[in-house]
Enzyme design. Structure first.
Site: not given
Ligand code: PLP
Length: 382
Positions: A48, A172, A197
């Site tokens: 962990r 992000d 993704k």
């Molecule tokens: N950030 C963006 C731009 C996303 O599209 C997503 C999920 O669709 C996330 C964060 C969250 O990711 P996760 O689904 O892996 O928790």
């Protein structure tokens, strides 16, 4: 000289196995590690806290983003929570009014518990952004291009103004991926990915990463990831590194198709609007051309005829699947209002311009001719 993305992805961890000298880094599934004696902590003690497959993935992504380090988490959302754990209690966070629905839900949920204050603002609006900065935020949350409207903001400008106001900046970078945009090099303090993704790209696991510009912040991030148990699994890190190897190839193929599809849709009179940073005249296309090395594989659009026509369009598709993820090998369509962004109340969706009939397309690596033929099938049904 910085190594190129394709080289970083292809060579990450290759030939580093001290045991069997395997070419690829072995999957180390053990949850714990053997000590020589109780007083000498080995580099790896408990999975962990620290884990070789996570380290190999973190090193590769840190090099791709130009980061000092970072923590691999169990999902994009746990990376988001990890970022928010870096803030003092009650801190103010400025986020885009059209951010990913899960980010909106998390910020609102934490605000509801009095743990932070969230201000959602159109970050493309200079005056609104300046006004929000007057509220002494601890963190500015950027998402560019945004999900699902592909809005683009000037990262260097927004991060610079945040810094001048005493705020840290996180981007992000899930939609752009590090092969198209590197926010830390444009002045951000943190970058976040949902590796679920494009980075993994195979739609078969969940993961995330929070990367830091500064080594001291990376240490703090590791401390919190361990303390809160947000770290990802060895299996997922191992598989994600395999996915990462082809990220530059997949992004190039998907982006080339997305560009063709965006033009195909934009030129069709049955289509009311197309949002894609690679289209001439798209607001923010000039900023995207400056800060991204390509417009990406995501686009969104509206067909004429409203919600019912959008429904007929989606129902007629055969190759493109109706599903709410993005960045994978398979082309996916979704209706953000009821799918990816249902965590955002209808008023907030309306304010952000996420219309009920907006359709979002994540272009995969199928042949573009076949994708266009499928979309033509959809258009014939509207
Ligand atoms: N950030 C963006 C731009 C996303 O599209 C997503 C999920 O669709 C996330 C964060 C969250 O990711 P996760 O689904 O892996 O928790």
């Amino acid at each position: 000289m910085d190594r190129k993305a394709a080289t970083i992805a292809a060579s990450a961890g290759v030939g580093t196995d001290p045991g069997h000298k395997s070419l690829t880094p072995p999957l180390v599934a053990s949850d714990t590690f053997v000590w020589n004696d109780p007083d000498t902590k080995p580099d790896y003690d408990y999975a962990r806290t620290v884990q070789p497959n996570r380290d190999a993935l973190a090193d590769a992504l840190a090099e791709l983003e130009g980061a000092a380090g970072g923590a691999v988490t169990g999902s994009g959302q746990s990376a988001a929570l990890l970022a928010l754990l870096q803030l003092p209690g009650g801190a103010t966070v400025i986020a885009p009014h059209d951010c990913y629905g899960g980010t909106y839900r998390l910020l609102q949920g934490l605000e509801g518990k009095g743990l932070l204050r969230a201000i959602f603002v159109d970050q493309g609006d200079d005056a609104a952004y300046a006004k929000a900065l007057e509220r002494e935020p601890a963190l500015v949350w950027l998402e560019t291009p945004s999900n699902p409207l592909l809005r683009v903001v000037d990262i260097a400008d927004r991060a610079g103004r945040a810094r001048a106001a005493g705020a840290l900046t996180i981007a992000d970078n899930t939609l752009a991926t590090p092969v198209r945009q590197q926010p830390l090099k444009l002045g951000c303090d943190y970058v976040l990915h949902s590796t679920t993704k494009a980075i993994n790209g195979h739609s078969d696991l969940f993961g995330g990463i929070l990367l830091c510009a500064e080594a001291a912040s990376a240490e703090q991030v590791h401390w919190w990831a361990n303390a809160a148990g947000l770290n990802g699994s060895a299996h997922d890190a191992h598989a994600t590194l395999r996915g990462l190897r082809t990220l530059p190839l997949r992004v190039a193929q998907a982006e080339a198709s997305a560009g063709r599809i965006a033009h195909f849709l934009a030129e069709d009179e049955r289509v009311a609007a197309v949002h894609y940073p690679g289209l001439d005249g798209f607001p923010g296309a000039d900023i995207a051309a400056r800060q991204q090395s390509g417009p990406g594989f995501m686009l969104s659009f509206r067909v004429r005829g409203g919600l019912e026509a959008a429904g007929r369009f989606v129902a007629a598709l055969r190759l493109v699947k109706l599903a709410s993820s993005l960045g994978g090998f398979s082309t996916l369509i979704c209706r953000p209002a009821t799918m990816t962004h249902r965590g955002m109340p209808p008023e907030a969706q309306a304010e952000a311009g996420i219309d009920p009939d907006l359709l979002r397309l994540s272009v995969g690596i199928e042949d573009a001719d076949d994708l266009i033929a499928d979309l033509e099938r959809g258009l014939a049904a509207v």
